[in-house]
Design a protein around this motif. Structure first.
Motif, PDB file in Angstrom:
ATOM      1  N   LEU A 668       0.693  -1.194  -0.050  1.00 58.20           N
ATOM      2  CA  LEU A 668       0.332   0.092  -0.146  1.00 58.20           C
ATOM      3  C   LEU A 668       0.713   1.097  -0.356  1.00 58.20           C
ATOM      4  O   LEU A 668       1.838   1.054   0.458  1.00 58.20           O
ATOM      5  CB  LEU A 668      -0.689  -0.178   1.572  1.00 58.20           C
ATOM      6  N   VAL A 712      -9.230   1.106   1.602  1.00 57.96           N
ATOM      7  CA  VAL A 712      -8.700   2.915   2.458  1.00 57.96           C
ATOM      8  C   VAL A 712      -8.526   3.337   2.910  1.00 57.96           C
ATOM      9  O   VAL A 712     -10.034   2.150   4.314  1.00 57.96           O
ATOM     10  CB  VAL A 712      -9.117   4.004   1.552  1.00 57.96           C
ATOM     11  N   ALA A 733      -3.258   3.157   1.333  1.00 55.30           N
ATOM     12  CA  ALA A 733      -4.469   2.882   0.480  1.00 55.30           C
ATOM     13  C   ALA A 733      -3.943   2.472  -0.631  1.00 55.30           C
ATOM     14  O   ALA A 733      -2.886   2.867  -1.006  1.00 55.30           O
ATOM     15  CB  ALA A 733      -4.872   4.275   0.111  1.00 55.30           C
ATOM     16  N   ALA A 741      -7.867   9.959  -1.690  1.00 52.07           N
ATOM     17  CA  ALA A 741      -8.416   9.441  -0.267  1.00 52.07           C
ATOM     18  C   ALA A 741      -7.105  10.611   0.688  1.00 52.07           C
ATOM     19  O   ALA A 741      -7.986  11.403   2.060  1.00 52.07           O
ATOM     20  CB  ALA A 741      -6.917   8.585   0.693  1.00 52.07           C
TER      21      ALA A 741
END
Length: 826
Positions: A668, A712, A733, A741
């Motif tokens: 991520l 997320v 995310a 986000a």
């Protein structure tokens, strides 16, 4: 460690580990020795030895027989030795020449009678040791011994050549310096001082002088006999001694105590003490206490070693000596600096180290002892001659309960030292007086509360400086030192140690319950305080504990700040460029991962040199807190009272969006949206904590602001110390969703800045704050930390909605935000 005058004394080891050298006997468990057959010992000696326990029961096969007009006899009954042994110990008047001459006289006369013996002497007496090759010779041995003691000395007698050789050898064994005479007088070490007279065997008066020494020193009042072998052998020895006749009798050795303390310094010989050396000897009234003290001081993890190693100019012990004397005993410690110092710096550093050694001797010698010290020394000797020699000497030893301890200290300056003219020793003596006065002063600031009935006693010893002085190159090393210190616990102590890395301090929490119903509250307190302070010694840090600490710290940093701490390092370097650990006392990942053992020890030593504070939650009474403080103070280095935390300056923060790169396998992407907040303890910090509660957690504002799917997630926390703080929203995310986000979070923060919290959001945060406050006060750790910090332990008041709205309007303004985006390498 005994030597004959013909054999130069062994050269003490010059490097650690320290060894305990004990004259004749030493070391410690319960012993009762029977006073068996024969008349009262008062006919040959002024009082019982430390081994005599009239009416007791023999333990471990050791017995004491008191015989009228004969030396007292100690029997050590043991099997397995190839040959049994007999030893005779004599206590002479102080001075190496007397012991050398009389030992040679006795040895020569026994040799003339056909007995080959090993004779060992120091300046307080000598021992005659005989391996018994034929038990039928025991009676002739005693007959020869009596004659050796009783027959007058004549000029040019058959023993004269050996006496002459021994005195000549003694002349060739001078002390390293005249200033060591007072120390040698305490320890009994062989070596001739310029102030000591030396008889001339060629003088026409020599035979008369030696005859006077014979009458004064060779009699039953100054002698003791011991035998080591099977029980049947001991019975033969006892019977032969009781049947022997003609023993001269007299008064026991006076063995006077010094009348004053002495301090001296001298320039060492070129081959000795290349960095300088300090020797400190203390004459005590209890031989058992002196020898037991030496054993405890020399133990590898003793407070002495830790305290010397924690000094700004570290020292180490090269020799520890415990001596049983005819009256009382002596304990001596020789220490050296780890590094070379100039003459003035050496005198000051040596004074501080000597004061610590003296303090440790005083503390250790106050512990109760018993005859088990002598028993262990006797039974631990492998050679039966050594066992017999130790038993005989211990039987000569008598305590002097009212004796005032006397101290002799000598500083050996290295050969290249060049003190100012006329100043040699003057600085050392002055500094020693000052250091000794400080050794008894409190080191830590003390705060205490009594919580009677609690299951455990809790203590926190920590530096209020925290990480205030850490820079960009060492961010997190102080916390790493605390983690390593907590891992260096002594399991046998039964004390739990936990690192405390707080916003306003760094230290160790120690807690323990009583071992059993027999451990007193004060003993519990001493155990907890000792464990906490022992662990804080830089010498206690090892490569293993550092590796464990680094692994733990890096795992925590990666868990809380992201993969490799990359994004947080960029954020901290922007908000507090010169002091990134002000935002997280655990520091930054790259600096912690590269910290080495010596650097970590240096940080710990620096922390211990600054102000320290101790908080104690006693579970019985206030006396426990005092005992914990005294135990902690013992391990710490006394400093002048004017110790303060440094006051570093804070550089300007950087603004604008920042980017960083994560490892390719990070999975991520990460973004940190941060806003500076009031530092811990400053007005408004409680409001920042309240806002973080509103944002984070299940049902929080962040959860509502971000899409429910797509992988997320976001958390909010307040980071920082008393120097700086920030609200950090951490967003994780997929790379293609991170920017969206971040925009959602910025929009949320902008709305809060303009409108404040709604009623449901405010109510939820207030409920969480109340619950956490209640849970916190139920934890003794939190109560302890609040006591240490001086914070109120009363429940916090819920802020008003108006106060939160006003706070949000300024703290979350768009201009206050700083964003870091970190994506995995493609």
């Amino acid at each position: 460690m005994m030597t004959t005058p013909e054999t130069p004394p062994e050269t003490p080891p010059r490097r650690p580990p320290s060894r305990t050298f004990v004259h004749i006997a030493a070391l410690a468990a319960p012993l009762a020795l029977a006073s068996c057959s024969g008349a009262n010992a008062s006919s040959t000696r002024g009082g019982p030895s430390v081994l005599a326990a009239p009416g007791g029961t023999p333990i471990a096969g050791i017995e004491v027989h008191a015989l009228d007009e004969r030396p007292r006899l100690t029997l050590v009954n043991r099997d397995g030795d190839p040959t049994p042994a007999i030893a005779v110990a004599f206590a002479t008047d102080p001075g190496p020449a007397t012991a050398a001459a009389l030992s040679a006289l006795v040895e020569a006369r026994l040799a003339a009678a056909g007995f080959e013996t090993r004779v060992r002497a120091d300046r307080t007496g000598f021992r005659v040791e005989w391996l018994v090759d034929n038990t039928t010779r025991i009676t002739p041995f005693f007959t020869a011994l009596v004659r050796a003691m009783r027959e007058p000395v004549v000029a040019n007698g058959p023993e004269a050549p050996l006496v002459t050789r021994r005195l000549a050898a003694l002349r060739k064994t001078p002390l390293d310096a005249p200033e060591l005479a007072a120390i040698a007088a305490c320890t009994g070490r062989l070596g001739l001082s310029p102030s000591e007279s030396m008889p001339d065997p060629a003088s026409p008066t020599f035979a008369g002088e030696l005859e006077g020494q014979r009458r004064e020193g060779l009699h039953a009042g100054r002698a003791s006999i011991a035998a080591v072998g099977p029980a049947s052998f001991g019975a033969l020895v006892a019977k032969a001694l009781e049947a022997s006749e003609g023993w001269p009798v007299g008064e026991p050795a006076a063995d006077p105590f010094p009348t004053a303390d002495t301090v001296a310094s001298y320039v060492a010989l070129p081959q000795n003490a290349p960095r300088g050396q300090v020797t400190l000897a203390v004459r005590l009234g209890d031989a058992l206490g002196a020898v037991a003290t030496a054993e405890r001081l020399a133990a590898p993890r003793s407070p002495l070693h830790a305290r010397l190693g924690s000094l700004p100019d570290a020292f180490h012990a090269v020799e520890v000596v415990g001596v049983a004397r005819a009256r009382g005993g002596c304990v001596s410690v020789t220490i050296e600096p780890d590094t070379r110092l100039d003459a003035t710096a050496l005198e000051r550093a040596a004074a501080r180290a000597a004061a610590i050694a003296r303090h440790e001797i005083r503390l250790e010698s106050a512990a109760p002892t018993n005859a088990s010290v002598a028993m262990r020394q006797i039974l631990s000797a492998a050679d039966p001659r050594d066992a017999a020699s130790r038993a005989a000497w211990w039987d000569l030893t008598t305590p002097v309960p009212a004796a005032l301890p006397r101290v002799a200290v000598a500083l050996a300056l290295p050969p290249r030292a060049t003190p100012a003219p006329g100043s040699a020793g003057r600085t050392f003596a002055t500094e020693l007086d000052n250091a000794w006065a400080k050794a008894n002063e409190p080191v830590v600031e003390r705060r205490a509360a009594v919580e009677r009935g609690q299951g455990e006693l809790w203590a926190l010893v920590a530096s209020p400086c925290g990480v205030v002085d850490e820079g960009a190159t060492d961010a997190g090393v102080t916390a790493l030192a605390m983690l390593a210190a907590s891992a260096s616990r002594e399991p046998s102590a039964g004390v739990a140690l936990e690192p405390w890395i707080g916003p306003d301090g760094v230290g160790l929490v120690a807690h323990a319950a009583p071992r059993d119903e027999h451990e007193t509250p004060v003993e519990l307190a001493r155990r907890v305080g000792d464990a906490a302070a022992r662990a804080l010694s830089p010498a206690a840090l090892t490569p293993i504990t550092l590796t464990e600490a680094r692994t733990s710290a890096l795992a925590h940093l990666e868990r809380t700040t992201g993969r490799g701490g990359v994004a947080f390092e960029a954020l901290a370097s922007a908000l507090v460029p010169e002091h990134p650990s002000w935002l997280d006392p655990l520091g930054i990942y790259t600096r912690v991962s590269g910290a080495g053992l010596e650097g970590t020890r240096l940080h710990l030593r620096t922390l211990l040199e600054g102000p320290l504070r101790l908080a104690v939650l006693a579970n019985a009474d206030a006396a426990q807190a005092t005992e914990v403080a005294q135990a902690v103070d013992r391990w710490l280095v006394p400093h002048p009272p004017a110790r303060a935390c440094p006051t570093p300056t804070r550089g300007a923060s950087r603004t604008g969006p920042l980017t960083a790169r994560l490892a390719r396998d990070a999975g991520l992407a990460q973004a940190l949206i941060a806003a500076p907040m009031p530092a811990v303890g400053a007005p408004g910090h409680d409001l920042a904590l309240f806002v973080a509660l509103a944002l984070g957690g299940e049902g929080g504002l962040l959860e509502a602001a971000l899409p429910p799917s797509g992988g997320v997630r976001a958390t909010a926390r307040i980071v920082g110390t008393t120097q700086a703080a920030a609200l950090v929203v951490d967003v994780r995310a997929p790379s293609d969703l991170l920017t969206s986000a971040v925009n959602d979070v910025r929009a949320l923060l902008g709305r809060l800045s303009r409108s404040g919290l709604g009623a449901p959001e405010f109510s939820r945060a207030a409920s969480l704050a109340s619950r956490r406050d209640t849970e916190s006060r139920a934890d003794p750790r939190r109560r302890l930390i609040h006591l240490w910090s001086g914070r109120s332990q009363t429940p916090r008041e819920t802020p008003t909605a108006q106060a939160i709205t006003a706070f949000l309007a300024t703290s979350l303004a768009e201009s206050a935000l700083l964003v870091v985006e970190a994506h995995p390498d493609p």
